[in-house]
Design a protein around this motif. Structure first.
Motif, PDB file in Angstrom:
ATOM      1  N   PRO A  23       0.805  -1.220   0.000  1.00 29.51           N
ATOM      2  CA  PRO A  23       0.000   0.000   0.000  1.00 29.51           C
ATOM      3  C   PRO A  23       0.842   1.276   0.000  1.00 29.51           C
ATOM      4  O   PRO A  23       1.929   1.296   0.566  1.00 29.51           O
ATOM      5  N   GLU A  24       0.298   2.287  -0.642  1.00 35.34           N
ATOM      6  CA  GLU A  24       0.956   3.598  -0.638  1.00 35.34           C
ATOM      7  C   GLU A  24      -0.124   4.681  -0.696  1.00 35.34           C
ATOM      8  O   GLU A  24      -1.134   4.513  -1.361  1.00 35.34           O
ATOM      9  N   THR A  25       0.144   5.781   0.024  1.00 37.45           N
ATOM     10  CA  THR A  25      -0.811   6.898   0.033  1.00 37.45           C
ATOM     11  C   THR A  25      -0.151   8.125  -0.564  1.00 37.45           C
ATOM     12  O   THR A  25       1.010   8.408  -0.260  1.00 37.45           O
ATOM     13  N   LYS A  26      -0.891   8.839  -1.393  1.00 34.51           N
ATOM     14  CA  LYS A  26      -0.408  10.129  -1.875  1.00 34.51           C
ATOM     15  C   LYS A  26      -1.500  11.173  -1.651  1.00 34.51           C
ATOM     16  O   LYS A  26      -2.690  10.858  -1.729  1.00 34.51           O
ATOM     17  N   THR A  27      -1.046  12.394  -1.340  1.00 28.23           N
ATOM     18  CA  THR A  27      -1.986  13.460  -1.003  1.00 28.23           C
ATOM     19  C   THR A  27      -1.719  14.692  -1.857  1.00 28.23           C
ATOM     20  O   THR A  27      -0.561  15.050  -2.055  1.00 28.23           O
ATOM     21  N   GLU A  28      -2.791  15.300  -2.347  1.00 23.85           N
ATOM     22  CA  GLU A  28      -2.654  16.582  -3.046  1.00 23.85           C
ATOM     23  C   GLU A  28      -3.727  17.528  -2.538  1.00 23.85           C
ATOM     24  O   GLU A  28      -4.738  17.087  -1.988  1.00 23.85           O
ATOM     25  N   PHE A  29      -3.501  18.812  -2.720  1.00 22.14           N
ATOM     26  CA  PHE A  29      -4.476  19.811  -2.276  1.00 22.14           C
ATOM     27  C   PHE A  29      -5.379  20.171  -3.452  1.00 22.14           C
ATOM     28  O   PHE A  29      -4.961  20.821  -4.396  1.00 22.14           O
ATOM     29  N   ILE A  30      -6.616  19.696  -3.406  1.00 21.77           N
ATOM     30  CA  ILE A  30      -7.581  19.931  -4.500  1.00 21.77           C
ATOM     31  C   ILE A  30      -8.932  20.245  -3.839  1.00 21.77           C
ATOM     32  O   ILE A  30      -9.178  19.802  -2.709  1.00 21.77           O
ATOM     33  N   PHE A  31      -9.798  20.971  -4.527  1.00 26.23           N
ATOM     34  CA  PHE A  31     -11.107  21.345  -3.966  1.00 26.23           C
ATOM     35  C   PHE A  31     -10.945  22.060  -2.616  1.00 26.23           C
ATOM     36  O   PHE A  31     -11.775  21.898  -1.717  1.00 26.23           O
ATOM     37  N   GLY A  32      -9.846  22.791  -2.453  1.00 23.31           N
ATOM     38  CA  GLY A  32      -9.631  23.526  -1.205  1.00 23.31           C
ATOM     39  C   GLY A  32      -9.420  22.637   0.003  1.00 23.31           C
ATOM     40  O   GLY A  32      -9.609  23.082   1.140  1.00 23.31           O
ATOM     41  N   THR A  33      -9.040  21.376  -0.215  1.00 26.51           N
ATOM     42  CA  THR A  33      -8.855  20.474   0.913  1.00 26.51           C
ATOM     43  C   THR A  33      -7.805  19.419   0.575  1.00 26.51           C
ATOM     44  O   THR A  33      -7.366  19.321  -0.578  1.00 26.51           O
ATOM     45  N   THR A  34      -7.405  18.640   1.574  1.00 31.73           N
ATOM     46  CA  THR A  34      -6.429  17.591   1.283  1.00 31.73           C
ATOM     47  C   THR A  34      -7.142  16.375   0.707  1.00 31.73           C
ATOM     48  O   THR A  34      -8.089  15.860   1.284  1.00 31.73           O
ATOM     49  N   CYS A  35      -6.674  15.936  -0.420  1.00 29.58           N
ATOM     50  CA  CYS A  35      -7.252  14.770  -1.085  1.00 29.58           C
ATOM     51  C   CYS A  35      -6.203  13.663  -1.083  1.00 29.58           C
ATOM     52  O   CYS A  35      -5.126  13.814  -1.667  1.00 29.58           O
ATOM     53  N   SER A  36      -6.527  12.567  -0.391  1.00 30.01           N
ATOM     54  CA  SER A  36      -5.577  11.454  -0.299  1.00 30.01           C
ATOM     55  C   SER A  36      -6.120  10.232  -1.015  1.00 30.01           C
ATOM     56  O   SER A  36      -7.326   9.968  -0.974  1.00 30.01           O
ATOM     57  N   ILE A  37      -5.213   9.513  -1.622  1.00 30.53           N
ATOM     58  CA  ILE A  37      -5.586   8.251  -2.266  1.00 30.53           C
ATOM     59  C   ILE A  37      -4.615   7.186  -1.784  1.00 30.53           C
ATOM     60  O   ILE A  37      -3.398   7.389  -1.822  1.00 30.53           O
ATOM     61  N   THR A  38      -5.156   6.082  -1.279  1.00 24.45           N
ATOM     62  CA  THR A  38      -4.320   4.953  -0.864  1.00 24.45           C
ATOM     63  C   THR A  38      -4.599   3.795  -1.812  1.00 24.45           C
ATOM     64  O   THR A  38      -5.766   3.422  -1.992  1.00 24.45           O
ATOM     65  N   LEU A  39      -3.557   3.266  -2.405  1.00 24.60           N
ATOM     66  CA  LEU A  39      -3.735   2.129  -3.316  1.00 24.60           C
ATOM     67  C   LEU A  39      -3.062   0.905  -2.711  1.00 24.60           C
ATOM     68  O   LEU A  39      -1.997   1.009  -2.094  1.00 24.60           O
ATOM     69  N   TYR A  40      -3.704  -0.224  -2.860  1.00 24.01           N
ATOM     70  CA  TYR A  40      -3.200  -1.431  -2.206  1.00 24.01           C
ATOM     71  C   TYR A  40      -2.387  -2.337  -3.116  1.00 24.01           C
ATOM     72  O   TYR A  40      -1.447  -2.957  -2.671  1.00 24.01           O
ATOM     73  N   SER A  41      -2.814  -2.485  -4.349  1.00 20.28           N
ATOM     74  CA  SER A  41      -2.036  -3.383  -5.214  1.00 20.28           C
ATOM     75  C   SER A  41      -2.291  -3.073  -6.675  1.00 20.28           C
ATOM     76  O   SER A  41      -3.290  -2.428  -7.014  1.00 20.28           O
ATOM     77  N   GLU A  42      -1.392  -3.532  -7.511  1.00 17.80           N
ATOM     78  CA  GLU A  42      -1.537  -3.375  -8.967  1.00 17.80           C
ATOM     79  C   GLU A  42      -1.625  -1.914  -9.394  1.00 17.80           C
ATOM     80  O   GLU A  42      -2.555  -1.501 -10.078  1.00 17.80           O
ATOM     81  N   TYR A  43      -0.623  -1.131  -8.935  1.00 26.50           N
ATOM     82  CA  TYR A  43      -0.586   0.267  -9.369  1.00 26.50           C
ATOM     83  C   TYR A  43       0.868   0.667  -9.571  1.00 26.50           C
ATOM     84  O   TYR A  43       1.783  -0.023  -9.113  1.00 26.50           O
ATOM     85  N   SER A  44       1.055   1.786 -10.270  1.00 28.53           N
ATOM     86  CA  SER A  44       2.410   2.321 -10.439  1.00 28.53           C
ATOM     87  C   SER A  44       2.369   3.797 -10.049  1.00 28.53           C
ATOM     88  O   SER A  44       1.295   4.331  -9.757  1.00 28.53           O
ATOM     89  N   GLN A  45       3.523   4.458 -10.078  1.00 25.09           N
ATOM     90  CA  GLN A  45       3.537   5.899  -9.766  1.00 25.09           C
ATOM     91  C   GLN A  45       2.721   6.669 -10.799  1.00 25.09           C
ATOM     92  O   GLN A  45       2.102   7.672 -10.485  1.00 25.09           O
TER      93      GLN A  45
END
Ligand code: AMP
Ligand code: MG
Length: 339
Positions: A23-45
């Motif tokens: 698993p990996e989490t990445k966060t960006e500031f969108i819609f005036g708030t912190t938006c995080s996405i955590t992916l568990y498997s079968e993903y790349s950068q």
């Protein structure tokens, strides 16, 4: 030299395209708030880069704070012209107006003039004079929005009208993120857009997902209970999200379209559990406006929604479908019932 650049480039490319299984989490500031996405498997950068750019694409169409957005253009053309928009903006406005119809205007995207006048969450936050609120309320009525499905246009027929999709756009963006991730082959993950949660796929342990429900009187990340669910969206609307205090009163960001003031009832937060983020987000705001009694009744009548209410006395009310999946974690937040 060239060889080492090539080598670094290849390693870098390999790193980017390599599909990860932890698993990996990445966060960006969108819609005036912190938006995080955590992916568990079968993903790349690349998956992260692409999914965040899809979310930003939605923000760029639907945000009222972005001048070039489709929603800003609709607002600029109020009383002047119908505006052609992309199908996703047209469809989301249609969905929001449908929820408005169902909730007798509790969710009303034409609250835009009031949202901008109150300025809650901005440096201009203030209590407007009553006569100003009354004047602005003349332009608040979702039934006035003119949609033309054939030409995909939206028209606000009065100058001074203004729509605001803040109550539903983040939920929609979450759904679109999940759709994009599934198409890219990602098997499971968590979307957390400013506390709007969507879980998809199955955890490696095969256990249900556990989603904490935000304590209304505390900082983000403190929970009064946990919901177990297989898949779906859990979205809260509350007095704690954006507000300012004046004379001991909390002026928060959810406006009652019938008064023009921030909603004042005995509810501190409403959490909606639904199959999609769009529904959970749209209905969470609407049900918050409806309040405890009308809100619970409304949700119990809809088979695809469940809800958790927290009152200002810290009593927790659950709809029937959540009785087995909710676990209380704080003694100060007891489960109450009408029976
Ligand atoms: P949410 O956090 O999803 O409950 O949405 C709150 C946001 O929706 C506010 O910040 C406003 O931009 C907008 N809003 C406030 N009150 C309403 C309302 N009654 N109907 C529709 N949108 C609203
Ligand atoms: Mg909402």
């Amino acid at each position: 030299m060239i060889l080492s650049v090539l080598l670094i480039g290849t390693v870098f490319f390999f790193f980017l395209s390599c599909r990860k299984t932890d698993p990996e989490t990445k966060t960006e500031f969108i819609f005036g708030t912190t938006c995080s996405i955590t992916l568990y498997s079968e993903y790349s950068q690349d998956t992260f880069t692409q999914v965040f750019s899809r979310v930003r694409e939605i923000e760029n169409k639907m945000s009222v704070t972005i001048e070039s957005s489709e929603v800003s253009e609709i607002n600029r053309m109020a009383g002047v012209n119908a505006v052609t928009v992309t199908s996703e903006t047209f469809n989301l406005i249609t969905t929001a107006l449908g929820i408005a119809e169902e909730t007798e205007g509790a969710l009303d995207i034409t609250v835009g003039p009031l949202v901008s006048e109150w300025g809650i969450g901005s440096e201009n936050a203030h209590v407007p004079p009553k006569h100003k609120i009354e004047k602005l309320l003349e332009h608040v009525d979702y039934r006035k929005v003119v949609l033309d499905a054939d030409n995909q246009t939206v028209f606000l027929p009065e100058k001074g009208m203004r729509i605001d999709l803040g109550a539903i756009a983040k939920g929609y963006a979450g759904d679109q993120a999940v759709m994009f991730l599934r198409k890219s082959g990602v098997k499971s993950g968590i979307i957390d857009f400013g506390g709007n949660i969507i879980v998809f796929g199955t955890k490696q342990t095969k256990e249900p997902w556990k989603v904490g429900i935000q304590q209304p009187d505390s900082n983000r990340g403190s929970y009064f209970g946990i919901l177990g669910l297989a898949e779906g969206a859990v979205v809260s609307s509350g007095t704690y999200e954006r507000y300012f205090m004046k004379d001991g009163i909390r002026f928060h960001h959810i406006i009652d379209p019938s008064t023009g003031f921030p909603v004042r009832n005995n509810v501190d937060s409403v959490t909606i559990v639904a199959g999609s983020g769009t529904s959970a987000d749209g209905y969470s705001t609407a049900v918050f406006v409806l309040g405890l009694e009308r809100g619970i009744q409304f949700v119990e009548n809809k088979t695809d929604l469940e809800a958790v209410f927290v009152t200002n006395e810290k009593n927790v009310y659950l709809t029937k479908g959540l009785k087995d999946s909710f676990t209380q974690t704080k003694a100060e937040y007891p489960i109450a019932s009408f029976e």
